[in-house]
Scaffold this motif. Structure first.
Motif, PDB file in Angstrom:
ATOM      1  N   ARG A 271       0.820  -1.224   0.000  1.00  0.00           N
ATOM      2  CA  ARG A 271       0.000   0.000   0.000  1.00  0.00           C
ATOM      3  C   ARG A 271       0.848   1.265   0.000  1.00  0.00           C
ATOM      4  N   LEU A 272       2.119   1.106   0.369  1.00  0.00           N
ATOM      5  CA  LEU A 272       2.985   2.289   0.425  1.00  0.00           C
ATOM      6  C   LEU A 272       3.714   2.547  -0.901  1.00  0.00           C
ATOM      7  N   ILE A 273       3.633   1.611  -1.818  1.00  0.00           N
ATOM      8  CA  ILE A 273       4.395   1.744  -3.076  1.00  0.00           C
ATOM      9  C   ILE A 273       4.028   3.014  -3.872  1.00  0.00           C
ATOM     10  N   PRO A 274       2.719   3.320  -4.041  1.00  0.00           N
ATOM     11  CA  PRO A 274       2.412   4.553  -4.791  1.00  0.00           C
ATOM     12  C   PRO A 274       3.044   5.796  -4.147  1.00  0.00           C
ATOM     13  N   PHE A 275       3.067   5.833  -2.811  1.00  0.00           N
ATOM     14  CA  PHE A 275       3.711   6.961  -2.117  1.00  0.00           C
ATOM     15  C   PHE A 275       5.211   6.982  -2.426  1.00  0.00           C
ATOM     16  N   LEU A 276       5.840   5.824  -2.350  1.00  0.00           N
ATOM     17  CA  LEU A 276       7.285   5.773  -2.641  1.00  0.00           C
ATOM     18  C   LEU A 276       7.555   6.269  -4.057  1.00  0.00           C
ATOM     19  N   LYS A 277       6.715   5.844  -5.006  1.00  0.00           N
ATOM     20  CA  LYS A 277       6.909   6.252  -6.402  1.00  0.00           C
ATOM     21  C   LYS A 277       6.724   7.760  -6.572  1.00  0.00           C
ATOM     22  N   PHE A 278       5.783   8.311  -5.820  1.00  0.00           N
ATOM     23  CA  PHE A 278       5.510   9.744  -5.932  1.00  0.00           C
ATOM     24  C   PHE A 278       6.632  10.581  -5.300  1.00  0.00           C
ATOM     25  N   ILE A 279       7.134  10.113  -4.160  1.00  0.00           N
ATOM     26  CA  ILE A 279       8.069  10.950  -3.394  1.00  0.00           C
ATOM     27  C   ILE A 279       9.527  10.770  -3.858  1.00  0.00           C
ATOM     28  N   TYR A 280       9.837   9.619  -4.443  1.00  0.00           N
ATOM     29  CA  TYR A 280      11.230   9.337  -4.831  1.00  0.00           C
ATOM     30  C   TYR A 280      11.836  10.445  -5.723  1.00  0.00           C
TER      31      TYR A 280
END
Ligand code: 2M8
Length: 434
Positions: free
Chosen positions: A129-138
């Motif tokens: 569930r955290l992957i979209p956040f990681l992709k956005f913030i990276y």
């Protein structure tokens, strides 16, 4: 009282300081969002409320400058008038890079965010569930580091400079005295200003007026130069390579490599940055004789030989060689800081206790800070100083349990100083207690 009751109390502190989209360090003293505070706060939230952790980081990065700089403060428009300096003084609207419609200051802080985001992922129960956040913030994290390597890396060797004591996070650290003392406040023009902090907190626990004059003199240089890094670099008398800032940057570079791996992005850049900065810190800032890393005064071209806890932080950044780690361990575990088994000392004070100008109660000039000790704890674990790491973990949890969630603590008695209900003390307590 059982541990879970203290955890509840810590959560109450964060609830009190939660503004709906982010958390202020303290409602009274610091009523806006602060850069590295939010990194530590997000780590705490990620233990029990991932949604808040994500929102904390997203809100901070909404204020990222167009050149990649992540500002020290994002101002709360509803709380203006309660802190100094605020936007009317910073005048970041003069910069072409400041974000539109968001009020910020014009300096940055230690880049803990890559490291914090990886911790959030590690703490997540449902990692997918955290992957979209990681992709956005990276990409935003990469942009922040890119700014540092492009604009703050004058010798192109990975030693990143700061241009204001507030950028170090350790504002009135004795480390900055020799550099600041060269600013002769009787000979330079300093704009009129009025402090607010020393009306809220006992002035004995805060920086002196003369410190603030110099802080403000530097801000005036920035705004006169419309926040143009090249022009500031030429004029600013405070250009300093800080071992704390560079160590945190290394820890975040390393985290970015891991995040890239998780989201299947290329990790060449952060990997190269890590190696470059780590090598440069190891080769240029270490004193084998004094058994500590020092800051470097870029204007005078000399090491600043003042022993503070910042000098141990290359343990946290994974920078120190084994030899260097063994040496700094001897120093850290000595009567100058806090020795295992020593009576009347709590964790690692921010300055060598045996120096004449050591103060157990004045801000960054001696007291114990939870975030610094939390990072030292991680560093000691990493270098396998297990017993000391465990001791530090116990003592830094003991401080808020016995004395309250204060901003900083007396290194001999444990008494709390500065503001009460301080967010990163609560957040990092939660992290250790879980
Ligand atoms: C302190 O610094 C601010 C300026 O940034 C101040 O004194 O007004 C420091 O302890 C800093 O490290 C911290 O991020 C900030 C907010 O907690 O307060």
């Amino acid at each position: 009282m059982p541990l879970r009751d203290y955890i509840e109390k810590a959560k109450e502190v964060l609830d009190k300081n939660w503004m709906g989209e982010y958390t202020v360090p303290s409602v009274h003293l610091y009523p806006h969002q602060w850069n590295w505070d939010s990194g530590f706060i997000a780590i705490g939230y990620s233990r029990y409320n991932m949604e808040r952790a994500v929102r904390e980081i997203l809100h901070l990065f909404e204020a990222q400058w167009k050149n990649g700089m992540l500002p020290q403060i994002v101002f709360n428009k509803n709380a203006l008038g309660r802190y100094f300096p605020e936007p009317d003084f910073w005048r970041t609207d003069l910069s072409p890079y400041a974000p539109d419609n968001i009020l910020t200051s014009g300096i940055t802080m230690p880049p803990i965010h890559g490291y914090a985001v990886l911790k959030m992922y590690e703490n997540a129960r449902e990692k997918d569930r955290l992957i979209p956040f990681l992709k956005f913030i990276y990409p935003k994290l990469i942009k922040l580091h890119e700014y540092l390597y492009l604009e703050r890396n004058p010798d192109d060797n990975g030693l990143i400079y700061i241009r204001h004591p507030w950028e170090s996070g350790m504002d009135n650290s004795p480390m900055w005295d020799p550099v600041l003392e060269r600013i002769d406040i009787d000979k330079v023009d300093i704009p009129e200003f009025e402090r607010k902090d020393n009306k809220i907190i006992d002035p004995e626990q805060r920086p002196k007026d003369i410190d603030y004059k110099r802080y403000i003199y530097l801000v005036d240089i920035f705004r006169k130069n419309r926040y143009d890094e090249k022009r500031i670099f030429e004029e600013c008398p405070f250009i300093v390579i800080d071992p704390l800032f560079n160590s945190i940057l290394c820890a975040s570079n390393e985290a970015l490599v891991q995040i890239a791996d998780i989201i299947k992005e290329d990790y060449k850049k952060p990997e190269e940055w890590f190696l470059m900065t780590a090598r440069a810190v190891r080769d240029n800032l270490f004193s084998s004789e004094k058994k500590i890393f020092f800051a470097y005064d870029y204007v005078q071209k000399e090491l600043i030989e003042v022993e503070t806890a910042a000098g141990f932080m290359p343990l946290f950044g994974g920078i120190a060689s084994t030899q260097q780690a063994l040496k700094i361990y001897e120093h850290l575990d000595s009567l100058s800081f806090c020795r295992l088994g020593e009576k009347n000392c709590f964790a690692i004070p921010n300055y060598d206790k045996r120096k004449k100008d050591f103060s157990p109660h004045n801000y960054w000039r001696g007291p114990v800070w939870i975030n610094i000790n939390w990072m030292l704890y991680q560093g000691l674990l990493r270098y396998k100083f297990k017993q000391k790491a465990e001791h530090l973990e116990i003592t830094i949890m003991e401080l808020p349990m016995r004395f309250g969630f204060y901003e900083y603590f007396d290194s001999f008695t444990g008494k709390g100083y500065g503001t009460k209900d301080f967010s990163w003390t609560a957040a990092l307590f939660i992290d250790l207690a879980y």
